[in-house]
Design an enzyme around this catalytic site. Structure first.
Site, PDB file in Angstrom:
ATOM      1  N   HIS A 519       1.726  14.160 -21.107  1.00 27.69           N
ATOM      2  CA  HIS A 519       2.493  14.649 -22.043  1.00 27.69           C
ATOM      3  C   HIS A 519       3.723  14.276 -22.844  1.00 27.69           C
ATOM      4  O   HIS A 519       3.131  15.586 -23.768  1.00 27.69           O
ATOM      5  CB  HIS A 519       4.213  15.944 -20.358  1.00 27.69           C
ATOM      6  CG  HIS A 519       5.129  16.563 -20.830  1.00 27.69           C
ATOM      7  ND1 HIS A 519       5.417  17.526 -20.682  1.00 27.69           N
ATOM      8  CD2 HIS A 519       6.080  16.348 -22.297  1.00 27.69           C
ATOM      9  CE1 HIS A 519       6.214  18.697 -21.884  1.00 27.69           C
ATOM     10  NE2 HIS A 519       6.758  17.344 -22.478  1.00 27.69           N
ATOM     11  N   GLU A 520       4.034  13.081 -22.739  1.00 31.42           N
ATOM     12  CA  GLU A 520       4.684  12.648 -23.746  1.00 31.42           C
ATOM     13  C   GLU A 520       3.528  12.308 -25.157  1.00 31.42           C
ATOM     14  O   GLU A 520       4.155  12.442 -26.233  1.00 31.42           O
ATOM     15  CB  GLU A 520       5.376  11.438 -23.599  1.00 31.42           C
ATOM     16  CG  GLU A 520       6.251  11.796 -22.467  1.00 31.42           C
ATOM     17  CD  GLU A 520       7.839  12.669 -23.354  1.00 31.42           C
ATOM     18  OE1 GLU A 520       8.021  12.839 -24.027  1.00 31.42           O
ATOM     19  OE2 GLU A 520       7.978  13.861 -22.201  1.00 31.42           O
ATOM     20  N   HIS A 523       2.879  14.931 -27.352  1.00 32.78           N
ATOM     21  CA  HIS A 523       3.647  15.474 -28.336  1.00 32.78           C
ATOM     22  C   HIS A 523       3.772  14.176 -29.494  1.00 32.78           C
ATOM     23  O   HIS A 523       3.274  15.418 -30.926  1.00 32.78           O
ATOM     24  CB  HIS A 523       5.573  14.479 -27.846  1.00 32.78           C
ATOM     25  CG  HIS A 523       6.183  16.104 -27.544  1.00 32.78           C
ATOM     26  ND1 HIS A 523       6.385  16.970 -27.970  1.00 32.78           N
ATOM     27  CD2 HIS A 523       6.746  15.795 -25.983  1.00 32.78           C
ATOM     28  CE1 HIS A 523       7.430  17.731 -27.233  1.00 32.78           C
ATOM     29  NE2 HIS A 523       7.473  17.239 -25.416  1.00 32.78           N
ATOM     30  N   HIS A 526       0.528  15.414 -30.924  1.00 33.58           N
ATOM     31  CA  HIS A 526       1.115  17.187 -32.338  1.00 33.58           C
ATOM     32  C   HIS A 526       1.911  16.434 -33.798  1.00 33.58           C
ATOM     33  O   HIS A 526       1.227  17.106 -34.331  1.00 33.58           O
ATOM     34  CB  HIS A 526       2.480  17.602 -31.246  1.00 33.58           C
ATOM     35  CG  HIS A 526       3.424  18.757 -32.081  1.00 33.58           C
ATOM     36  ND1 HIS A 526       3.785  19.926 -31.427  1.00 33.58           N
ATOM     37  CD2 HIS A 526       1.795  20.241 -33.094  1.00 33.58           C
ATOM     38  CE1 HIS A 526       3.773  20.968 -33.027  1.00 33.58           C
ATOM     39  NE2 HIS A 526       2.535  21.161 -33.064  1.00 33.58           N
TER      40      HIS A 526
END
Length: 738
Positions: A519-520, A523, A526
């Site tokens: 998940h992290e 980021h 992104h």
């Protein structure tokens, strides 16, 4: 504008800092002159203000970072930035995009660098000395921000460019930047005059103090409630947890004992495996009572004042409540839309909890445990049911989840889907070409394009828990992408709180922790994928920003990752097919607990900010609101009010915690786009569209428009319900759209 980046930095820094109760006192009038002279001497060679030198377009000088330099660097950075702002506002030329909006984007570079160090000192290396500085500087930073957003001359120039934008020859992303910049001013008091304007600024300063106090109280309760166990109190705990607890205890001066720290990463596995019910209850109470112990660190009064001030502040701007003001530029647009989505999912989640509790109670009864399931029993019996129903042992799964191998998996996915290559770089202090790090645990990797070899950016990983590091996992940027004033390459960071094993032993993590790692990293990808021209366009819409990271979690369970990287810690053999089948079969297991504890927090967030705050007692309001919602008594909110840092230690997620669910609707829908494609999650065509429309643009286009370009339609809730094993509503009209 760059100031919006700085404002976010301030909010994040204050949220994480956890400052001391007493601020340093200001010097007396007689002492002012020598203090000022000394400050100028320090500032002249302050390394926190200096442009970044070294390889890769310059890197933060973490090896020169000192708490003593923070205060003078902040003050100098603010002074210099305000001088830049005054020059823009006083420009005698007619306002244009170039001399106003681009000038704002260019301003504040020096202060932006200081906040990189501030963020690391507050989140990764917090000390009492830093907290004292943060406590003192919080209201000054708020005053600084207000002096920009309430600069009347500057606002008139921004307004003039805004009103002329549609008749100009600006590109679409430039028009969007103008609109976002105008809203940044208009929504933060720029339209106010006289006493209203003064009161708005005063509220901002007081809120900054309260956010710092809230964070401090939570951190104090995390640091003050360690539980030390004897060897006869370890029944049921996995050996990996025992080894880590022994190392933690020794670190804390209790060699021979075993430490359970008051953080989620320590609490969660203890409640899952410990056979000692009384100890489970104690650990549970320690964790969920953070900020709610009726002592000097109690946060109830802090919350009450925050709510009143937020309501008063938005009232000055003409809004009915804080949520209405906050959601106007989000995908949800209104509190009603956000609540409608949550209420569409809530009944199915609560119904699933009842089924889960019934299964756990039946198992406890069959063991003649003589108990009624309580919140501190939920994880423990959930694990027993998992083993009984799916023959799935979470500790067995952990034997295939080595932190180092998972990092290799992250890099593999980044290469296949984003065409990125990660190569570790030198961090040896003093060595030529080395990249400075702020702790020996930190590793740094260069990111390049696999095809062309072009430098994309740097990625820092700080994986382990330590004293002074805030709990949880997060991602951040030390430098974001932009091209309007010369290309700036990304420097991204992922930060976690995994517990180190015994020296030389691999770190094993749970499936949930592995998902969080992905998940992290989502980021970070992104950030690294950004193709925006202006720094402020990297500031994503809050209820959209979790989508990219939540989507990346899906690659953990793909066959390619499982087959190559999920290998047994002792034998090196890949995870057997039967264990994989169990994991996938159990994919929707415990969704009642996971969804309900999250939604309870998200709904409470919205209730707090759509209710008249006068007379609110947070403890009472929390109990009564949850009772009205029909909250099952066997579990609690994921973040109880007094420790809900997302919404009370800053404003980043205030009335925005629903955004995780909003983003998860997008995630489930987008995942089905991959699942339906010929190449599955590694389909090149779908991956290219994903990067082009959903990762690279950030806030340069409206997220709803971007998603429509990717999917060909709006996202729908039915994919989310299927993912969680919930009944799909007959009417699936709850869609994510503008």
């Amino acid at each position: 504008m760059r100031q919006s980046l700085i404002a976010l930095s301030i909010a994040a820094a204050l949220a994480a800092s956890g400052c001391g109760k007493e601020a340093a006192q200001a010097p007396s009038a007689d002492a002012q002159a020598p203090v000022a002279a000394a400050a100028k001497t320090v500032v002249a060679g302050n390394p926190l203000l200096a442009e970044w030198a070294g390889p890769y377009g310059g890197v933060p000088a973490f090896d020169k970072m000192r708490v003593a330099d923070i205060k003078p660097a902040l003050q100098q950075g603010m002074d210099d930035n305000l001088a830049e702002i005054d020059a823009i506002a006083a420009n005698p030329a007619a306002p244009t995009f170039a001399n106003t909006i681009e000038a704002l984007e260019r301003s504040g570079a020096e202060l932006d660098r200081v906040f990189t160090y501030w963020g690391v000192l507050s989140s990764n290396l917090s000390t009492p000395e830093f907290r004292a500085v943060a406590q003192e500087m919080a209201p000054k930073l708020a005053e600084f921000q207000s002096s920009i957003t309430q600069n009347a001359a500057l606002f008139q120039r921004v307004k003039a460019v805004y009103e002329a934008r549609e008749k100009s020859d600006l590109r679409d992303d430039q028009k969007r930047l103008v609109t976002l910049t105008y809203n940044q001013f208009a929504n933060n008091g720029a339209t106010l005059t006289g006493k209203a304007k003064q009161r708005y600024a005063a509220i901002e300063q007081r809120l900054a103090e309260l956010y710092t106090e809230f964070s401090n109280n939570v951190l104090a309760d995390e640091e003050g409630y360690d539980l030390f166990l004897r060897s006869d109190q370890l029944r049921g705990l996995p050996q990996s947890y025992i080894d880590a607890a022994a190392a933690l205890a020794e670190e804390k001066g209790q060699k021979g004992n075993y430490a359970v720290t008051n953080t989620r990463s320590s609490m969660d596995p203890f409640l899952t495996y410990s056979d000692d019910r009384k100890l489970r209850e104690k650990v549970w109470h320690n964790y969920y009572n953070r900020g709610d112990n009726g002592d000097e660190h109690d946060n109830n009064a802090v919350i009450t004042e925050i709510l009143k001030l937020r309501d008063e502040r938005v009232g000055l701007l003409g809004f009915d409540n804080y949520a209405q003001w906050r959601l106007q530029d989000r995908m949800a647009k209104t509190p009603a839309n956000a609540i409608a989505l949550m209420e569409a999912v809530w009944p199915a989640a609560v119904a699933r909890v009842k089924e889960e509790v019934a299964d756990m109670q039946a198992l406890a009864d069959s063991e003649k445990a003589g108990i009624t399931i309580k919140p501190w029993d939920y994880r423990y019996y959930m694990e027993k049911v998992r083993k009984d129903r799916y023959d799935l042992d979470s500790d067995e799964v952990k034997q295939y989840l080595q932190l180092d191998k998972l990092r290799e998996a992250l890099f593999y996915v980044a290469g296949e889907v984003f065409n990125f290559r990660f190569t570790q770089v030198e961090v040896t202090p003093g060595k030529a070409g080395s990249v400075p790090v702020f702790h020996p645990d930190v590793k740094v990797y260069e990111v390049t394009d696999k095809t062309s070899g072009e430098h994309i950016g740097l990625w820092y990983q700080d994986p382990f828990a330590r004293a002074g590091k805030r709990s949880g996992a997060w991602a951040t940027t030390y430098r974001s992408h932009s091209t309007f004033d010369g290309e700036r390459k990304v420097i991204a960071s992922n930060n976690s709180n995994f517990i180190k094993g015994a020296p030389g032993e691999p770190v094993l993590v749970s499936w949930d922790d592995a998902e969080t790692l992905f998940h992290e990293f989502g980021h970070a990808l992104h950030y690294l994928s950004s193709q925006v021209a202006y720094p402020s366009l990297n500031n994503d819409v809050r209820d959209y920003v979790e989508f990219q990271s939540q989507l990346l979690e899906r690659w953990l369970s793909t066959d390619r990752v499982i087959d190559q990287f999920l290998v047994n810690v002792k034998t090196g053999e890949p995870m057997p097919a039967e264990l994989i089948a169990k994991i996938k079969k159990a994919a929707t297991f415990n969704q009642g607990f996971a969804t309900t504890e999250y939604l309870a927090s998200a709904l409470m967030d919205m209730k707090y900010h759509t209710t008249d705050p006068q007379g609110i007692d947070p403890d009472k309001f929390e109990r009564e609101t949850l009772a009205k919602l029909g909250m099952p008594e066997e579990l609690v909110m994921r973040h109880r009010s007094t420790q809900f840092g997302h919404i009370f230690s800053g404003e980043g997620y205030a009335t925005g915690y629903y955004g995780y669910l909003w983003a998860d609707v997008l995630t489930s829908d987008a995942a089905e786009a991959f699942a339906e494609s010929k190449g599955g999650f590694y389909d090149k065509a779908v991956a290219a569209k994903l990067v082009k429309y959903l990762f690279a643009p950030h806030n340069s286009i409206d997220p709803a428009v971007a998603y429509r370009q990717f999917r060909g339609r709006d996202a729908r809730i039915d994919a989310l319900m299927r993912d969680r094993g919930f009944p799909v509503p007959k009417a699936t009209t709850v869609a994510i759209k503008d």
